[in-house]
Design a protein around this motif. Sequence first.
Motif, PDB file in Angstrom:
ATOM      1  N   MET A  56       0.832  -1.213   0.000  1.00 25.34           N
ATOM      2  CA  MET A  56       0.000   0.000   0.000  1.00 25.34           C
ATOM      3  C   MET A  56       0.865   1.261   0.000  1.00 25.34           C
ATOM      4  N   SER A  57       0.478   2.192  -0.786  1.00 28.42           N
ATOM      5  CA  SER A  57       1.236   3.439  -0.875  1.00 28.42           C
ATOM      6  C   SER A  57       1.121   4.229   0.421  1.00 28.42           C
ATOM      7  N   SER A  58       2.126   5.001   0.716  1.00 23.83           N
ATOM      8  CA  SER A  58       2.026   5.832   1.918  1.00 23.83           C
ATOM      9  C   SER A  58       1.363   7.166   1.601  1.00 23.83           C
ATOM     10  N   GLU A  59       1.014   7.368   0.323  1.00 22.56           N
ATOM     11  CA  GLU A  59       0.281   8.570  -0.026  1.00 22.56           C
ATOM     12  C   GLU A  59      -1.193   8.408   0.355  1.00 22.56           C
ATOM     13  N   ARG A  60      -1.839   9.532   0.551  1.00 20.79           N
ATOM     14  CA  ARG A  60      -3.267   9.428   0.855  1.00 20.79           C
ATOM     15  C   ARG A  60      -4.046  10.567   0.195  1.00 20.79           C
ATOM     16  N   LEU A  61      -5.331  10.341   0.069  1.00 21.09           N
ATOM     17  CA  LEU A  61      -6.243  11.353  -0.476  1.00 21.09           C
ATOM     18  C   LEU A  61      -7.102  11.854   0.678  1.00 21.09           C
ATOM     19  N   ILE A  62      -7.083  13.135   0.918  1.00 25.13           N
ATOM     20  CA  ILE A  62      -7.869  13.664   2.041  1.00 25.13           C
ATOM     21  C   ILE A  62      -8.911  14.679   1.575  1.00 25.13           C
ATOM     22  N   TYR A  63      -9.956  14.759   2.394  1.00 23.83           N
ATOM     23  CA  TYR A  63     -11.024  15.758   2.218  1.00 23.83           C
ATOM     24  C   TYR A  63     -11.175  16.471   3.550  1.00 23.83           C
ATOM     25  N   LEU A  64     -11.179  17.792   3.514  1.00 26.15           N
ATOM     26  CA  LEU A  64     -11.281  18.570   4.759  1.00 26.15           C
ATOM     27  C   LEU A  64     -12.175  19.789   4.552  1.00 26.15           C
ATOM     28  N   PRO A  65     -13.382  19.760   5.103  1.00 26.54           N
ATOM     29  CA  PRO A  65     -14.197  20.981   5.020  1.00 26.54           C
ATOM     30  C   PRO A  65     -13.753  21.982   6.082  1.00 26.54           C
ATOM     31  N   LEU A  66     -13.520  23.222   5.671  1.00 23.11           N
ATOM     32  CA  LEU A  66     -13.189  24.281   6.634  1.00 23.11           C
ATOM     33  C   LEU A  66     -14.407  25.177   6.881  1.00 23.11           C
ATOM     34  N   GLY A  67     -15.342  25.133   5.974  1.00 21.15           N
ATOM     35  CA  GLY A  67     -16.581  25.902   6.107  1.00 21.15           C
ATOM     36  C   GLY A  67     -17.626  25.307   5.188  1.00 21.15           C
ATOM     37  N   GLY A  68     -18.887  25.360   5.600  1.00 23.76           N
ATOM     38  CA  GLY A  68     -19.962  24.861   4.740  1.00 23.76           C
ATOM     39  C   GLY A  68     -20.497  23.501   5.160  1.00 23.76           C
ATOM     40  N   ALA A  69     -19.753  22.801   5.993  1.00 24.13           N
ATOM     41  CA  ALA A  69     -20.232  21.509   6.485  1.00 24.13           C
ATOM     42  C   ALA A  69     -20.616  21.680   7.951  1.00 24.13           C
ATOM     43  N   GLY A  70     -21.839  22.135   8.159  1.00 19.93           N
ATOM     44  CA  GLY A  70     -22.301  22.467   9.501  1.00 19.93           C
ATOM     45  C   GLY A  70     -23.038  23.795   9.474  1.00 19.93           C
ATOM     46  N   GLU A  71     -23.134  24.361   8.290  1.00 21.84           N
ATOM     47  CA  GLU A  71     -23.899  25.601   8.106  1.00 21.84           C
ATOM     48  C   GLU A  71     -24.183  25.723   6.626  1.00 21.84           C
ATOM     49  N   ILE A  72     -25.124  26.578   6.276  1.00 19.64           N
ATOM     50  CA  ILE A  72     -25.301  26.916   4.865  1.00 19.64           C
ATOM     51  C   ILE A  72     -24.687  28.287   4.704  1.00 19.64           C
ATOM     52  N   GLY A  73     -23.501  28.305   4.092  1.00 15.26           N
ATOM     53  CA  GLY A  73     -22.757  29.556   3.978  1.00 15.26           C
ATOM     54  C   GLY A  73     -21.276  29.312   4.120  1.00 15.26           C
ATOM     55  N   MET A  74     -20.470  30.314   3.812  1.00 11.73           N
ATOM     56  CA  MET A  74     -18.989  30.337   3.905  1.00 11.73           C
ATOM     57  C   MET A  74     -18.328  29.021   3.513  1.00 11.73           C
ATOM     58  N   ASN A  75     -18.678  28.543   2.313  1.00 10.26           N
ATOM     59  CA  ASN A  75     -18.108  27.285   1.840  1.00 10.26           C
ATOM     60  C   ASN A  75     -16.605  27.389   1.629  1.00 10.26           C
ATOM     61  N   ALA A  76     -15.889  26.390   2.083  1.00 11.49           N
ATOM     62  CA  ALA A  76     -14.431  26.307   1.897  1.00 11.49           C
ATOM     63  C   ALA A  76     -14.032  24.858   2.156  1.00 11.49           C
ATOM     64  N   TYR A  77     -13.688  24.162   1.078  1.00 13.13           N
ATOM     65  CA  TYR A  77     -13.349  22.743   1.178  1.00 13.13           C
ATOM     66  C   TYR A  77     -11.939  22.529   0.660  1.00 13.13           C
ATOM     67  N   VAL A  78     -11.239  21.598   1.276  1.00 14.79           N
ATOM     68  CA  VAL A  78      -9.869  21.308   0.874  1.00 14.79           C
ATOM     69  C   VAL A  78      -9.767  19.838   0.481  1.00 14.79           C
ATOM     70  N   TYR A  79      -9.067  19.573  -0.612  1.00 13.22           N
ATOM     71  CA  TYR A  79      -8.681  18.205  -0.957  1.00 13.22           C
ATOM     72  C   TYR A  79      -7.169  18.153  -0.981  1.00 13.22           C
ATOM     73  N   GLY A  80      -6.606  17.017  -0.589  1.00 15.56           N
ATOM     74  CA  GLY A  80      -5.146  16.885  -0.603  1.00 15.56           C
ATOM     75  C   GLY A  80      -4.737  15.501  -1.057  1.00 15.56           C
TER      76      GLY A  80
END
Lengths: 555, 555
Positions: free
Chosen positions: A1-25
């Motif tokens: 298994m590779s040591s790389e990973r795919l991540i998803y991180l919501p910084l805004g918008g997941a817990g409210e309707i507004g200020m959307n900001a999502y990160v993928y890595g």
Amino acid sequence: MSSERLIYLPLGGAGEIGMNAYVYGYGKPGKERLIVVDLGVAFPDMDGSPGVDLIIADIAWLVERKDQIEAVFITHAHEDHVGGVAHTYAQLQAPIYARKFTANIAKRKMDEHGHPDDAVTVVGAWPEQISAGPFTVGFLPISHSIPESSALVIDSPEGRVIHSGDFKIDRTPGVGEAYDPELWADVCKDGVKALVCDSTNVFSQDPGRSEATVGPAIEELVSAADGMVVATTFASNVARVKTLAVAGDKAGRSVVLLGRAMKRMVEASLETGVMKDFPNVVSPEEARGIPRENLMLLVTGSQGERRAASAQLARGKYQGIEMKEGDLFLFSSKTIPGNEKGVIRIINQFSERGVDVVDDSSGNYHVSGHANRPDLETLHDVVKPQVLIPMHGEHRHLREHVKIADARGMTGVLAVNGMMIDLSGNQPKVAEYVETGRTYIDGSVQIGALDGVVRDRIRMALNGHVTVTVILDDEDEPLGDPWVDAMGLSETGKSGAPLVDVLEEDLSQFLGRSKAATLRDDTKLNDGLKRVVRQSAQEEIGKKPEVTVVVSRLS
Amino acid sequence: MSSERLIYLPLGGAGEIGMNAYVYGYGKPGKERLIVVDLGVAFPDMDGSPGVDLIIADIAWLVERKDQIEAVFITHAHEDHVGGVAHTYAQLQAPIYARKFTANIAKRKMDEHGHPDDAVTVVGAWPEQISAGPFTVGFLPISHSIPESSALVIDSPEGRVIHSGDFKIDRTPGVGEAYDPELWADVCKDGVKALVCDSTNVFSQDPGRSEATVGPAIEELVSAADGMVVATTFASNVARVKTLAVAGDKAGRSVVLLGRAMKRMVEASLETGVMKDFPNVVSPEEARGIPRENLMLLVTGSQGERRAASAQLARGKYQGIEMKEGDLFLFSSKTIPGNEKGVIRIINQFSERGVDVVDDSSGNYHVSGHANRPDLETLHDVVKPQVLIPMHGEHRHLREHVKIADARGMTGVLAVNGMMIDLSGNQPKVAEYVETGRTYIDGSVQIGALDGVVRDRIRMALNGHVTVTVILDDEDEPLGDPWVDAMGLSETGKSGAPLVDVLEEDLSQFLGRSKAATLRDDTKLNDGLKRVVRQSAQEEIGKKPEVTVVVSRLS
């Protein structure tokens, strides 16, 4: 298994309707190359954020990893998705990608803030793709209440993720692209790892209605009207603005656009070619020479905003135009929770002028821009993801959407702001909890929501404020009497004497009986003076004010 | 024609839903003997009345005519009708009449404020009548969402007026009296001069549903639930509270009452005999020993109020009880406009705990206490008044109700707060415009809404606050540097230096370049210092704060 990973991180918008900001890595843990999806704003209110101009997600986590950011992608031009690009650009300095109409709006924001507008790059629709480190990203058209809204097709070595953006299933959206099931099926045919999906209307049980369904009802209403007709909707809902304008035009009315956003959005739509054949408009000056029964005004302020055109017309003349008995005002919009009082205020003001107000309580003059539950299921079925991660919703929406996913054989993941999800391998898991929050744009500065600044404002609003000034001579003896100023408090209380006199008297007595050790000690003296003010005010007027104590020592 | 006249004057409630206060008078102009109908409160909010505890109508007009007041009549025990009796008693000192249940609630309020509770007299239902100067007044039972709600039959030499109070047309109200069409027809058979009529639901087109219709749906929901069930409704909706309790009891659950108002209302209903056969209740302590699937809690806080039981349960433990995954929370209520955000907040908090929330979006678990349009027409038809005066509504409701009256052959009169209507003779006319407004109960004092006190609070909340202290020696020269304190403002701004340092520096420079004439003149100096603070803060942080300047002169 590779040591790389795919991540998803919501910084805004997941817990409210507004200020959307999502990160993928994607990359080795902690060294992921990052992309950001949307940088939106939320709107303040008196209850929780008085005096604040705008709210954005706290992007401290991103700023610390600035060098890992490959790009920012904006799904569409609604403020809760694009509103933060200029406010965050100085800190992130990452290239911004968007489709033509969205980019037009984003560039205007960059200009206004003195940032280079060439930081924003225009991208065509799928199959065009942008390479961003380990990711390639394409804009997959989908219908919504603004032109060129797009889902993102995010490819990485871990597979394909679809980030839905805001959407509805509409095959006749009027302006902008229709939902194209064949295109979507083709994009998703080789398997989709995860669908990160709009959840706004998850509680709406009926299939959503097309934008095309509102036209006939609006045309009927406008053609039957006797006086002036004024209609409001979100300016960015360009399809609706056009529907309204066409209804006016067909009824032989001259169309007037009122409000900055209304003019800007129509302009941007024409500039970018997303809208064609908009009826001729006349200026407010020209309108003054036209009989009122031949006018159709399209105005900003569907949410009752105090400074918008609708509210100004409700209060009186705006740009030389005034509504009168027998005129009609149409809300071709839904009131967002929290805005009810503002909307009701202007309806009553119109009522006082004899203006008839029609709102959407009949369901005929507005349709939502978001997918209802059956439409969400339509998208689930075409994308067929292994994992479904709800976004763009409060906790209740996300939770309901997860339940639906689980019931339909997908793996639902409830990820709220700050919950980093590792999407690698066969089972998504929480990789980390990241500290998140809200940043307030306040005047020309940014302050943290928990900095205490706004808390102090709220306290002053609830409790009023008292300033106490005491001067001590070089032997730490009071020089003269203490001086009290009060703001936001009743002038008199129980005793009938002025409140400041009562406080000054009680403070004098306190100083008189204070020992030298107290008078010498700034902290003790401050605390004592504050305590006296609060106790004395409580007795006199039943409130404990916020207190600022200024002790000046001549020594 | 007699020189006596019959007048109607709304002081509160005609132009808003809340703070009801209506006056009727009969006599020579200016010398009328007066009766007051209802003395209610409205509730403050952060937007318009931060820090305020309650709002009542400005009763200055009544206070000036204190000696002309014969009596106060309270139609029912809702806060917007009875909430102001104790707050106004010291100023009006008029005897208060109400039916038994309403009087029970009113007396509790008088007690709490240290007023004699024998100022409140219990009156039986029609045909009992109270003589009050030129008036005789009877309480005519009608159904509403609280027991013993009554219309008033107000007789004077000018004829009979019916003041509807709040009502719905319900023949099976559960607790309290049913609408009795025969009784109403009998009372109105000899002609009614005017009907002053509830307008709350004038925009609801369907006939209203009976309280009895919600029972089966609630029983089904409760009996199907697996975990603990918690339900909220207005505590004063005693019929609903009983329906909920019975549903719990039938499902084999022990019933717990949480929240002060919930206990008080059930107590008052049993004490006065308006409610019988309420299921046994257990205390929160006893509840802790009962399995959660055998519990049914009835709690306060249907409007999301932060301190109510519902909000406390949403945040964590309350009286030793905690909601958990799999429990059910039922809103057997409608959210009043303006309260949406508070309600949504607790729904999301419950969602975070895994609690399933059911609200009234299905229409199965709540019915309104007010007459819908067809029900209003039912009352019009039985009363058959010459004149219809809508009340209990915002302007839009009153206007719509007048349109209906006119269309149905009555004379509709749109009378908002302060508009005195002369009902004598054959055509109602506006007799006078009386100054009205709102009085804030703020801590232990009353302040006028326009006194500026609350305006200052709002300004501090929006703009923050700065205190400037300057000491001048006996030659009017600054002694040391100016001192600045800031509250509710960002600590740093554009320059990166502390805001207070920047302000102090700019103030020092201002003092340094000020002429002796400015330094000697308190007003000039104050204005100058304020201006510097506002300009300097605007440059530094983009905000113009409120400023308190304290200049101490040692001379």
